[in-house]
Design an enzyme around this catalytic site. Sequence first.
Site, PDB file in Angstrom:
ATOM      1  N   GLU A 269       7.098  -7.230  -9.846  1.00 17.82           N
ATOM      2  CA  GLU A 269       5.697  -7.553  -9.502  1.00 17.82           C
ATOM      3  C   GLU A 269       5.297  -8.868 -10.215  1.00 17.82           C
ATOM      4  OE1 GLU A 269       3.244  -4.569 -11.350  1.00 17.82           O
ATOM      5  OE2 GLU A 269       1.467  -5.052 -10.163  1.00 17.82           O
TER       6      GLU A 269
ATOM      7  N   LYS B 254      -1.039  -4.722  -2.790  1.00 15.58           N
ATOM      8  CA  LYS B 254      -1.107  -3.475  -3.573  1.00 15.58           C
ATOM      9  C   LYS B 254      -2.449  -2.757  -3.361  1.00 15.58           C
ATOM     10  CE  LYS B 254      -0.289  -2.134  -8.447  1.00 15.58           C
ATOM     11  NZ  LYS B 254      -0.026  -2.724  -9.796  1.00 15.58           N
TER      12      LYS B 254
ATOM     13  N   CYS C 200       4.441  -1.212  -8.090  1.00 22.83           N
ATOM     14  CA  CYS C 200       4.184  -0.610  -9.402  1.00 22.83           C
ATOM     15  C   CYS C 200       3.344   0.667  -9.331  1.00 22.83           C
ATOM     16  CB  CYS C 200       3.594  -1.659 -10.343  1.00 22.83           C
ATOM     17  SG  CYS C 200       3.912  -1.210 -12.074  1.00 22.83           S
TER      18      CYS C 200
HETATM   19  C1  ACM Z   1       1.158  -1.664 -12.918  1.00 23.13           C
HETATM   20  O1  ACM Z   1       0.769  -1.232 -11.828  1.00 23.13           O
HETATM   21  N1  ACM Z   1       1.534  -2.913 -13.062  1.00 23.13           N
HETATM   22  C2  ACM Z   1       1.219  -0.784 -14.086  1.00 23.13           C
END
Ligand code: ACM
Length: 265
Positions: free
Chosen positions: A41, A112, A145
């Site tokens: 990420e 995300k 993530c």
């Molecule tokens: C995250 O979502 N970077 C912990």
Amino acid sequence: MKVGYVQFKPTFGDKERNLKRILKFLEEAAQKEADLLVLPELCNTGYFFRSRSEVEALSEKIPEGPFTRTLLSFAAEENMCIVAGLCEKQGEQFYNSAVLLCPDGFLAVYRKPHLFDEEKLWFTRGDGPISVYDVHKARIGIMICFDWIFPEVVRILALKGAQVVCHPSNLVLPYCQKALLGAAVQNRIFIITANRTGTERGLKFTGMSQILSPSMKVLARSSKTRGEVCVVDINPAEADSKKITEHNDLWADRRTDLYQLSSTS
Ligand code: ACM
């Protein structure tokens, strides 16, 4: 099919240095003949933003930004699919995004949807869709993530036919690597988590990037600290059978009639 990940420690704010290091890792992955490679990420910028102006300065448009274009050229030259996390600027909004780049061009951006902690200060949450894509040797899906903690994400990808979940990450909590063993077997699916290492502005990342099989095998797992490229051979079709015993098929046996939230009980 050869699939892999890059684990490393990006330097916050130094896009040039990070890109150089990423290209070195990509070359190593090409030597290992990776067909699909997952990067962490926000891999070209670092993670822990402290102001909107930092986000603005480090973000780029997708697909026309320089990071995406450089990776696209590499994907075409080396006949590789790449999933990589980066900070996206679109109009006045910023997204914590991942791109899916293939030898014949830009395939998708995933934004995300489940923002973690202070990410909520800077990023707009993505509105999906949670989609699957046919890349040259597999059907893949993407989550980023913290998406992992919502089991619906892997589930919906698996129900849509994904064989491999690509999971660019900057994990800080101690749960994910173990928890995803459950997700892999519950959905009979491969999961590639590309995590970062190191500490950034006091925030410590957990490393331990991994590749899990549908039968819960750990096909690769890195240490907490080492930067490296891992590539393993998989047969994506292994994820197509949801049979877990002679008499149990994970999809056929679902009792969706019992899974409705009801106001009466
Ligand atoms: C995250 O979502 N970077 C912990």
